[in-house]
Design a protein around this motif. Structure first.
Motif, PDB file in Angstrom:
ATOM      1  N   THR A  54      47.769  28.614  87.010  1.00  0.00           N
ATOM      2  CA  THR A  54      48.088  27.190  87.029  1.00  0.00           C
ATOM      3  C   THR A  54      49.378  26.956  86.252  1.00  0.00           C
ATOM      4  O   THR A  54      49.753  27.752  85.396  1.00  0.00           O
ATOM      5  N   ASP A  55      50.040  25.859  86.588  1.00  0.00           N
ATOM      6  CA  ASP A  55      51.208  25.503  85.777  1.00  0.00           C
ATOM      7  C   ASP A  55      50.785  24.655  84.592  1.00  0.00           C
ATOM      8  O   ASP A  55      51.577  24.334  83.718  1.00  0.00           O
ATOM      9  N   GLY A  56      49.498  24.276  84.548  1.00  0.00           N
ATOM     10  CA  GLY A  56      48.967  23.564  83.398  1.00  0.00           C
ATOM     11  C   GLY A  56      49.428  22.137  83.277  1.00  0.00           C
ATOM     12  O   GLY A  56      49.257  21.502  82.236  1.00  0.00           O
ATOM     13  N   ARG A  57      50.011  21.586  84.341  1.00  0.00           N
ATOM     14  CA  ARG A  57      50.525  20.216  84.272  1.00  0.00           C
ATOM     15  C   ARG A  57      49.866  19.357  85.348  1.00  0.00           C
ATOM     16  O   ARG A  57      49.389  19.860  86.354  1.00  0.00           O
ATOM     17  N   SER A  58      49.876  18.065  85.141  1.00  0.00           N
ATOM     18  CA  SER A  58      49.229  17.140  86.065  1.00  0.00           C
ATOM     19  C   SER A  58      50.096  16.902  87.293  1.00  0.00           C
ATOM     20  O   SER A  58      51.242  17.318  87.361  1.00  0.00           O
ATOM     21  N   CYS A  83      48.791  31.055  82.910  1.00  0.00           N
ATOM     22  CA  CYS A  83      49.097  29.636  82.744  1.00  0.00           C
ATOM     23  C   CYS A  83      50.577  29.436  82.452  1.00  0.00           C
ATOM     24  O   CYS A  83      51.083  29.884  81.420  1.00  0.00           O
ATOM     25  N   ARG A  84      51.269  28.755  83.361  1.00  0.00           N
ATOM     26  CA  ARG A  84      52.702  28.515  83.219  1.00  0.00           C
ATOM     27  C   ARG A  84      53.038  27.707  81.972  1.00  0.00           C
ATOM     28  O   ARG A  84      54.125  27.848  81.404  1.00  0.00           O
ATOM     29  N   LYS A  85      52.109  26.890  81.510  1.00  0.00           N
ATOM     30  CA  LYS A  85      52.360  26.078  80.321  1.00  0.00           C
ATOM     31  C   LYS A  85      52.650  26.953  79.113  1.00  0.00           C
ATOM     32  O   LYS A  85      53.346  26.549  78.183  1.00  0.00           O
ATOM     33  N   TYR A  86      52.108  28.193  79.147  1.00  0.00           N
ATOM     34  CA  TYR A  86      52.290  29.109  78.031  1.00  0.00           C
ATOM     35  C   TYR A  86      53.347  30.174  78.312  1.00  0.00           C
ATOM     36  O   TYR A  86      53.432  31.168  77.595  1.00  0.00           O
ATOM     37  N   GLY A 139      50.785  33.659  77.908  1.00  0.00           N
ATOM     38  CA  GLY A 139      50.806  33.187  79.291  1.00  0.00           C
ATOM     39  C   GLY A 139      49.903  33.955  80.233  1.00  0.00           C
ATOM     40  O   GLY A 139      49.494  33.450  81.274  1.00  0.00           O
ATOM     41  N   ALA A 186      53.775  15.544  86.935  1.00  0.00           N
ATOM     42  CA  ALA A 186      54.808  16.245  86.173  1.00  0.00           C
ATOM     43  C   ALA A 186      56.132  16.224  86.930  1.00  0.00           C
ATOM     44  O   ALA A 186      56.179  16.230  88.155  1.00  0.00           O
ATOM     45  N   GLU A 225      41.310  25.102  80.292  1.00  0.00           N
ATOM     46  CA  GLU A 225      42.500  24.525  80.930  1.00  0.00           C
ATOM     47  C   GLU A 225      42.243  24.160  82.387  1.00  0.00           C
ATOM     48  O   GLU A 225      42.924  23.310  82.966  1.00  0.00           O
TER      49      GLU A 225
END
Length: 350
Positions: A225-229, A180-183, A163, A232, A320
């Motif tokens: 980033t939160d890595g989402r569109s 990156c919040r996605k991770y 992350g 979301a 990303e």
């Protein structure tokens, strides 16, 4: 406007704080409008300095590190350390690793983080060792490096997601940290795991990388980033709370313990992450809030142009965010584990 000044709901913490660590103490809620008012109220000289650092266009006011200045500040730093009464962790580190803790290389990192204010640097050094003991335990804290072998078993699942990553430096020599919040592993039991990951990543950048001196002098830029569109779904309230804890620890450590200075924090968000970010603004502290910028994650090309204006080219921006840098965290971490195991084995043989 990259500040996203639309009105959003806010929450307040009502639980008793008597048992809470410093970074979880309830603080007045801050909105984006109030953050902009803080920026507008800064003295012009400081405002211009912040903007120059954020855009990477002028470092002329950076302290000139003459041999005379360095020697004097190192001497004054030692005097300030002697005046601090509660410094058990620091004294333990000094006893176990005298040459390392006394070295100019180690101490200069702290002086640079505090713009050569020796009193603040002395406090930061003591807080640094306290936090290392708190995060990694006394059996692993007192070593020059933070290695992959220092993580706890329960950390590995969160750490392998990567992350937080150090990507290198931009054209001006500023360090680039990607968050990156996605991770992120956002289970409550893994918040400390994420904090240990950040310490590992920053420690490598500040003390071990080929860019160490540069990032100590010129600071870091965070791309988050939160890595989402945009579409979301809304995160749960418990996710808000866990993110707030992580941000609070990150702010506390970067401001008071770790020898690092952030000169810009660029956040690429959708609607819900913007809501979450505003809820956590008070935990960033005023000094970092003035360096926060927010972007609509859906406007990728526009965001890349704005980053270019700040001196951050596509070559150092991760894929990303639409950049050209494809950083394979899993491969990096596996290779780092192998190197650390080989080094540990070599040390045992000696």
């Amino acid at each position: 406007n990259s500040y996203f000044l639309q009105s959003v709901p806010s929450f307040t913490m009502t639980a008793s704080s008597s048992w809470m660590p410093l970074w979880l103490q309830p603080k007045p809620q801050i909105t984006y409008e109030q953050m902009n008012e803080e920026i507008d109220s800064m003295p012009d000289e400081h405002k211009h300095k912040v903007m120059r650092e954020m855009y990477g266009i002028d470092f002329q006011d950076r302290i000139e590190e003459t041999e005379e200045l360095i020697n004097y500040k190192l001497y004054r730093l030692e005097e300030e350390l002697e005046l601090i009464e509660e410094k058990e962790s620091y004294e333990t580190a000094l006893f176990i690793m005298y040459e390392f803790v006394q070295s100019a290389k180690f101490r200069l990192a702290f002086l640079r983080a505090d713009n050569f204010d020796e009193r603040s640097a002395a406090r930061r050094i003591c807080a640094y060792w306290d936090r290392r003991v708190e995060l990694f335990g006394a059996d692993k804290a007192f070593k020059p490096r933070i290695s992959t072998l220092d993580f706890k078993e329960e950390d590995l699942e969160a750490v392998m997601l990567g992350g937080g990553r150090f990507l290198g430096v931009d054209a001006t020599g500023r360090g680039i940290l990607f968050n990156c919040r996605k991770y992120h592993d956002m289970r409550l039991s893994r918040v400390d795991s994420m904090t240990r990951l950040y310490w590992f990543v920053l420690h490598q950048a500040v003390f071990e990388s080929e860019h160490s001196e540069s990032v100590q002098k010129k600071g870091f830029i965070q791309l988050a980033t939160d890595g989402r569109s945009r579409g979301a779904e809304m995160p749960t309230f418990s996710t808000f709370q866990r993110m707030k804890i992580l941000i609070s620890q990150f702010y506390h450590d970067s401001e008071y313990a770790f020898p690092v200075k952030f000169i810009a924090l660029h956040n690429f968000v959708n609607h819900w992450f913007r809501l979450e970010s505003e809820h956590a603004l008070s935990f960033w502290g005023r000094s970092l809030r003035t360096r926060l910028r927010f972007y609509d994650i859906a406007q990728q090309e526009n965001n890349l142009r704005e980053l270019a204006d700040c001196g951050i080219g596509r070559a150092i921006i991760p894929t990303e965010l639409g950049g050209m840098l494809d950083f394979d965290w899993s491969e990096f971490f596996r290779n780092q584990v192998l190197l650390d195991m080989m080094q540990a084995s070599s040390s045992e043989q000696k």
